[in-house]
Design an enzyme around this catalytic site. Sequence first.
Site, PDB file in Angstrom:
ATOM      1  N   CYS A  12      26.868  35.217  34.498  1.00  0.00           N
ATOM      2  CA  CYS A  12      26.326  35.862  35.695  1.00  0.00           C
ATOM      3  C   CYS A  12      25.705  37.198  35.295  1.00  0.00           C
ATOM      4  CB  CYS A  12      27.458  36.111  36.696  1.00  0.00           C
ATOM      5  SG  CYS A  12      28.719  37.196  36.007  1.00  0.00           S
ATOM      6  N   HIS A  40      36.735  36.912  30.462  1.00  0.00           N
ATOM      7  CA  HIS A  40      37.800  35.937  30.212  1.00  0.00           C
ATOM      8  C   HIS A  40      37.253  34.693  29.533  1.00  0.00           C
ATOM      9  CE1 HIS A  40      40.521  37.943  33.409  1.00  0.00           C
ATOM     10  NE2 HIS A  40      40.672  38.461  32.208  1.00  0.00           N
ATOM     11  N   HIS A 122      45.628  39.858  38.236  1.00  0.00           N
ATOM     12  CA  HIS A 122      44.277  39.792  37.655  1.00  0.00           C
ATOM     13  C   HIS A 122      43.777  41.233  37.488  1.00  0.00           C
ATOM     14  CE1 HIS A 122      39.929  39.229  37.390  1.00  0.00           C
ATOM     15  NE2 HIS A 122      40.181  37.975  37.035  1.00  0.00           N
ATOM     16  N   GLU A 124      40.919  42.733  37.839  1.00  0.00           N
ATOM     17  CA  GLU A 124      40.107  43.292  38.941  1.00  0.00           C
ATOM     18  C   GLU A 124      41.008  43.687  40.109  1.00  0.00           C
ATOM     19  OE1 GLU A 124      37.032  40.752  40.708  1.00  0.00           O
ATOM     20  OE2 GLU A 124      37.279  41.915  42.550  1.00  0.00           O
ATOM     21  N   THR A 159      36.399  39.604  44.055  1.00  0.00           N
ATOM     22  CA  THR A 159      34.987  39.182  44.074  1.00  0.00           C
ATOM     23  C   THR A 159      34.785  37.710  43.723  1.00  0.00           C
ATOM     24  OG1 THR A 159      34.773  39.938  41.792  1.00  0.00           O
ATOM     25  CG2 THR A 159      34.041  41.461  43.510  1.00  0.00           C
ATOM     26  N   SER A 262      31.693  33.441  32.980  1.00  0.00           N
ATOM     27  CA  SER A 262      31.912  34.083  31.674  1.00  0.00           C
ATOM     28  C   SER A 262      31.780  33.085  30.521  1.00  0.00           C
ATOM     29  CB  SER A 262      33.296  34.745  31.654  1.00  0.00           C
ATOM     30  OG  SER A 262      34.290  33.858  32.128  1.00  0.00           O
TER      31      SER A 262
END
Length: 285
Positions: A12, A40, A122, A124, A159, A262
């Site tokens: 992305c 990841h 996680h 984030e 997200t 990723s």
Amino acid sequence: MQIKRASEMGFCFGVRRALDLVWKAVAEHGKLQSLGAIVHNQKVVDDLARIGVVVADNLDQISSRAVVITSHGVGPSVTEQMQNKGLQIVDTTCPHVKKAQNIAKKLADDDYAIIIFGEAGHPEVRGLLGWAGGKGKVVADASELPEDLPNRLGIMSQTTQSPGNYADFVRQIAAKLPDIAELRVFSTICEATSNRLDAALDLARVVDLMIVVGGSTSSNTKRLAEASISEGITTYHIQKADEIEDCWFDDRSIVGVTAGASTPDNVIDAVVDKLTDMAGPGKPA
Ligand code: SF4
């Protein structure tokens, strides 16, 4: 056997941007360390290690002069600790994550309790909790909600969650509205996640087996596999081509391939190449 690729998959914008920033930082600083994996995906982590970017699990392990904040971002106290250690900071936090962090901070400043729809632990989400300043709670499922919800409540999502699951979650909280005086809901799922999920669902509807390529800890890759399974399609989540087994394809005529945000292009290509070889000569791929 026919092989179909999802119309959107793989790296992305946020991952490409983070890797560009890391390559530039290596050119400027030489060897450096990242606090956690930059993305990841083990292949990406191994490739970066070869150019001198080493993963540290915590700040005590940092011995380089510069440190990378990964695309997942960190809480403000972590940045402060980096500054106190005199580290030069290479901040690759994805702008979509930064936007979610700003929302968490604003809600906390305005004295809302904050529910974050996401995976506890996680990176984030740990960062978002930091920005929520002690007012945040991570919930993965509506069944985990406390009986007594706070009067002023803000809801946001990691997200990389599924928009459909988040909408269901919000509906279940909204059903408790008479007991909540004020409810603010924020759409913090990034476009790359939504687009890849839509493309995976479209593909799952026309194939009879799905291969999802991506890191085992990648949140958005796990959501892709879940979406495919939700369509009743046999789905394998793999990290690389050599995990593919011949016996998966007995009586399958159309195989779909998708990949998390990723997953590098060369890993996806290796999977498609292996499937094409298995399809055999003369069979359309
Ligand atoms: S998946 Fe979305 S939030 Fe995560 S790095 Fe990519 S663009 Fe940014």
